[in-house]
Write an enzyme that holds these catalytic residues in place. Structure first.
Site, PDB file in Angstrom:
ATOM      1  N   ALA A 125       0.768  -1.195  -0.086  1.00 17.71           N
ATOM      2  CA  ALA A 125      -0.046   0.014   0.043  1.00 17.71           C
ATOM      3  C   ALA A 125       0.816   1.137   0.005  1.00 17.71           C
ATOM      4  CB  ALA A 125      -1.013   0.072   1.232  1.00 17.71           C
ATOM      5  N   GLU A 128      -1.908   7.088  -2.250  1.00 16.43           N
ATOM      6  CA  GLU A 128      -2.948   7.770  -1.303  1.00 16.43           C
ATOM      7  C   GLU A 128      -3.888   8.610  -2.214  1.00 16.43           C
ATOM      8  OE1 GLU A 128      -0.500   8.012   2.811  1.00 16.43           O
ATOM      9  OE2 GLU A 128      -1.378   9.982   1.989  1.00 16.43           O
ATOM     10  N   GLY A 130      -5.031  11.624  -3.894  1.00 17.40           N
ATOM     11  CA  GLY A 130      -4.401  12.854  -4.019  1.00 17.40           C
ATOM     12  C   GLY A 130      -2.931  13.037  -4.143  1.00 17.40           C
ATOM     13  N   PHE A 159      -5.796   2.568  -4.784  1.00 20.31           N
ATOM     14  CA  PHE A 159      -5.420   1.728  -5.914  1.00 20.31           C
ATOM     15  C   PHE A 159      -4.722   0.396  -5.555  1.00 20.31           C
ATOM     16  CE2 PHE A 159      -5.319   6.042  -8.388  1.00 20.31           C
ATOM     17  CZ  PHE A 159      -6.498   5.951  -8.616  1.00 20.31           C
ATOM     18  N   GLU A 248      10.259  -4.332 -10.395  1.00 21.50           N
ATOM     19  CA  GLU A 248       8.864  -4.345 -10.712  1.00 21.50           C
ATOM     20  C   GLU A 248       8.499  -4.022 -12.135  1.00 21.50           C
ATOM     21  OE1 GLU A 248       5.342  -0.983  -9.140  1.00 21.50           O
ATOM     22  OE2 GLU A 248       7.618  -1.181  -8.017  1.00 21.50           O
ATOM     23  N   HIS A 344     -10.250  -7.393 -36.031  1.00 25.20           N
ATOM     24  CA  HIS A 344     -11.242  -8.347 -35.576  1.00 25.20           C
ATOM     25  C   HIS A 344     -12.704  -7.795 -36.008  1.00 25.20           C
ATOM     26  CE1 HIS A 344      -8.401 -10.609 -33.185  1.00 25.20           C
ATOM     27  NE2 HIS A 344      -9.410 -11.421 -32.900  1.00 25.20           N
ATOM     28  N   GLY A 345     -12.629  -6.333 -36.307  1.00 29.53           N
ATOM     29  CA  GLY A 345     -13.849  -5.680 -36.612  1.00 29.53           C
ATOM     30  C   GLY A 345     -14.780  -5.549 -35.264  1.00 29.53           C
ATOM     31  N   GLY A 369       3.561   1.429 -12.192  1.00 33.09           N
ATOM     32  CA  GLY A 369       4.979   1.048 -12.082  1.00 33.09           C
ATOM     33  C   GLY A 369       6.011   2.015 -12.705  1.00 33.09           C
ATOM     34  N   GLU A 373       5.510   8.578 -19.425  1.00 26.47           N
ATOM     35  CA  GLU A 373       6.391  10.103 -19.079  1.00 26.47           C
ATOM     36  C   GLU A 373       7.683  10.022 -18.031  1.00 26.47           C
ATOM     37  OE1 GLU A 373       2.802  10.152 -21.238  1.00 26.47           O
ATOM     38  OE2 GLU A 373       2.988   9.591 -19.218  1.00 26.47           O
TER      39      GLU A 373
END
Length: 385
Positions: A125, A128, A130, A159, A248, A344-345, A369, A373
């Site tokens: 985790a 956060e 913001g 997330f 990662e 695949h259309g 990750g 940019e």
């Protein structure tokens, strides 16, 4: 081009994984997409197969393999089957390196046997609300109790991949105010038991792709974390987090390349069977040229991944190297999968087709990750700009 990464042992492992996916994963993947994650016992099944313990040392119940190549095999077989293992890659690819490098011997003995069997699933985790990628802006705090036996954790995260089913969560928090000269100072990693009072799993976030990989919000209200659950040293979390970035990003790069190869395979099969104007789609020059371009781009990405894996195994993959391979593979995979969906259309827009699932899944690879940019910024610095 012939690949030189794999041995006979890898191919035996590949056959086992392919058979397992065909029998126990592919038939029920759609249910996992609907539910938002695999059943909790599925991870124990991965533990029985030895998938979760491949890179865990033998003294803790694992196989003791140090090479990334077995992870590469799993990525390839999952992509070629249009399947997923939920958040197993987060567990083994992101969390394990922290436990192995910064965990004490007591912590390894306490957590790794369950890590291998799937009885202890993990998550990390960091993000956060913001703050996004700005880890220096973390406001989740942990203060040491008066008697020095535990930390008191307060804050919120978002997330968080695997957070819904995790038993142990590595929480990045602030244990001291940031230094005026260095905003990243004062961050610490605490290993938090999900059963602790005050630990809460909040909203399950609805993503556009990777739906069988649970992503949630977490909150901590006066959560008591024993000092024995401090990972490494206080105040050094930012250093620890950057140390694992290369691996990662390789995890993201290898899965992206595998998804592009899977998309190519699905599309070649599709255009051979699908007919328009009385002819197979594969017979049109445009189809041939588009897929020739895709095959070439996938080959280039695969060569880059294979070389990066060799460097990673040798301990020589630099942060800039990892940024290059992540940037190239994720951008390439996005282009390839988009072109394959076009062939695949209208059916390519239907989620019952693997190409649609790959299309929604690949988009986040250019974000998590480290965004494309951010990768470009790292690469630019490496060339002196």
């Amino acid at each position: 081009m012939r690949r030189s990464l794999f041995t006979e042992d890898h191919e035996t492992f590949r056959a086992m994984i392919r058979d397992f996916i065909a029998k126990e994963v592919a038939p029920v993947c759609h249910e996992w997409e609907r539910d938002g994650h695999p059943p909790r016992d599925f991870y124990r099944r991965l533990g029985e197969l030895g998938v979760l313990g491949i890179q865990v040392p033998e003294e803790y119940g694992g196989a003791g393999e140090t090479s990334f190549t077995y992870s590469l095999v799993i990525d390839e077989e999952l992509a070629h089957a249009g399947a997923t293992f939920g958040n197993a890659a987060v567990h083994t690819g992101l969390i394990l390196p922290y436990l192995l490098k910064y965990g004490t011997e007591e912590q390894k003995k306490r957590w790794l046997p369950g890590f291998v069997t799937g009885d202890i699933m993990t998550a990390i985790a960091m993000t956060e609300p913001g703050t996004g990628s700005d880890l220096a802006g973390i406001t989740t705090t942990a203060g040491l109790s008066e008697d020095g036996t535990h930390y008191v954790l307060n804050g919120a995260k978002t997330f968080i991949s695997g957070g819904a089913l995790a038993d142990l969560v590595l929480v990045v928090c602030r244990t001291s105010p940031p230094d005026e000269q260095d905003r990243r100072a004062g961050l610490t990693i605490l290993c938090v038991d999900a059963a602790a009072e005050g630990f809460a799993v909040g909203r399950k976030l609805e993503k556009i792709g990777l739906k069988s990989s649970d992503t949630v919000e977490l909150s901590f209200t006066d959560v008591k974390v024993p000092v024995e659950n401090l990972l490494g040293e206080e105040g050094r979390a930012f250093e620890y987090l950057t140390h694992n970035l290369a691996k990662e990003r390789m995890t993201i790069a290898s899965s992206s390349c595998a998804m592009a190869a899977g998309a190519l395979k699905f599309t070649v099969d599709y255009v051979r069977e699908r007919k328009v104007f009385g002819r197979p789609v594969a017979s049109f020059q445009n189809t041939k040229f588009v897929l020739a371009e895709c095959a070439t781009e996938v080959e280039a990405a695969q060569i880059m991944v294979d070389r990066a894996v060799e460097l990673l195994d040798a301990g020589e993959l630099t942060v800039a190297d990892a940024a290059k391979v992540k940037l190239f593979t994720t951008e390439t995979a996005s282009r390839v999968i988009d072109k394959c969906l076009q062939l695949h259309g209208g059916y390519g827009y239907m989620m019952e087709y693997p190409i649609a699932q790959l299309y929604t899944a690949i988009r986040v690879a250019r974000i998590y990750g480290g965004t494309s940019e951010v990768m470009k910024t790292i690469i630019a610095k490496s060339v002196g700009l």
